[in-house]
Design an enzyme around this catalytic site. Structure first.
Site: not given
Length: 303
Positions: A99, A174, A242
């Site tokens: 990701s 995502k 993140k």
């Protein structure tokens, strides 16, 4: 794509190792590389092969998979003299299950194509349990023909597999997924703190809530972890931190305002800053407890 082709799998962490093992079980010839050799040994024990470096892993591979934590990590394993692009054979498929930032995914896809490599950005959702069970949700960006050629690989690790657009699109979807999940975990955490403050039977409460409009996969998968204060990582808070950075940054670039997303990003950041980054993202609950003045939580974090 048949299941007798060679796969190089780079990044055998919490998610990567069970995915690589599932591909081995599906009949693929999987060669794994990881910075820590313990994970490579586990793959070998499951029927795979180990490699000492990236070049060795990708030599002759029909499909190259990367599953590493962040944008800089993907760049580190695919670029440079020791990277994937320098050693992959022409025509190989590169599937990045990591990701990362959508713009980085699109940039690296362009570099891959210049080397004759076919890129797919394919981040996953479902956590460690989904990786172990081979039932991950996979959102894929790239060429439709390459997506079709990767079908057998995706079927080996996932259940809901959707081509969502050109390169970078998988990462964009995502990012949206991570926004929704974080907001849901935060709301669930606040609900449990609220219920406990009134002495409600929380097991019964979550059962009935799960059967109504408040029900969700987040409640199903994270509710009991929160009630048990069991935060062993299936997906670490540090990684969700993140990902929320990716969401807020990409939204700013697009000129999109995400007021709830910005707030949840700060709450995730606060929990990580309090020392809980290695916990499962259901550990957001501990941040809610701190805000409510639960002294035992603060004491645990300080110890």
């Amino acid at each position: 794509m048949s299941n007798n082709q060679n796969i190089a799998f780079i990044g055998l962490g919490i998610m990567g190792l069970p995915m690589a093992i599932n591909l081995t079980k599906a009949g693929f010839k999987v060669t794994g590389y990881n910075r820590s050799p313990e994970s490579v040994q586990k793959l070998v024990a499951a029927g795979g092969t180990g490699a000492a470096n990236i070049a060795e892993a990708v030599a002759g591979a029909d499909v190259i998979i990367t599953m590493v934590p962040d944008s800089v990590d993907v760049e580190g394993v695919v670029t440079g003299e020791a990277g994937v692009f320098a050693h992959a054979k022409e025509g190989a498929l590169w599937i990045d299950f990591s990701s990362i930032r959508p713009d980085v995914a699109a940039q690296l896809a362009g570099e891959a194509r210049a080397k004759g490599i076919r890129p797919l950005d394919a981040p996953v959702s479902g956590g460690e349990a989904g990786a172990i069970g081979g039932v991950l949700s996979i959102m894929v960006g790239g060429e439709a023909s390459d997506f079709a050629d990767a079908e057998a690989v995706f079927n080996g690790v996932g259940k809901t597999i959707v081509h969502v657009g050109p390169s970078g699109s998988g990462q964009t979807v995502k990012a949206a997924n991570q926004l929704i999940v974080a907001a849901n975990i935060q709301a669930l955490s606040e609900a449990v703190v609220f219920l406990e403050a009134y002495g409600v039977d929380t097991d019964a409460a979550l059962t009935v809530l799960g059967g109504g409009l408040a029900g969700s996969k987040v409640l199903d998968q994270k509710g009991q972890k929160i009630l048990d204060r069991s935060f062993e990582p299936g997906f670490r808070l540090a990684l969700h931190h993140k990902d929320m950075g990716i969401v807020t940054s990409a939204a700013r670039e697009a000129g999109v305002i995400l007021p709830l997303g910005a707030l949840v990003a700060q709450l995730v950041a606060s929990t990580v800053a309090s020392g809980d980054g290695a916990l499962d993202h259901s550990g957001l609950f501990r941040g809610v407890e701190r805000l409510s003045g639960k002294s035992e939580v603060a004491a645990l974090s300080a110890s």
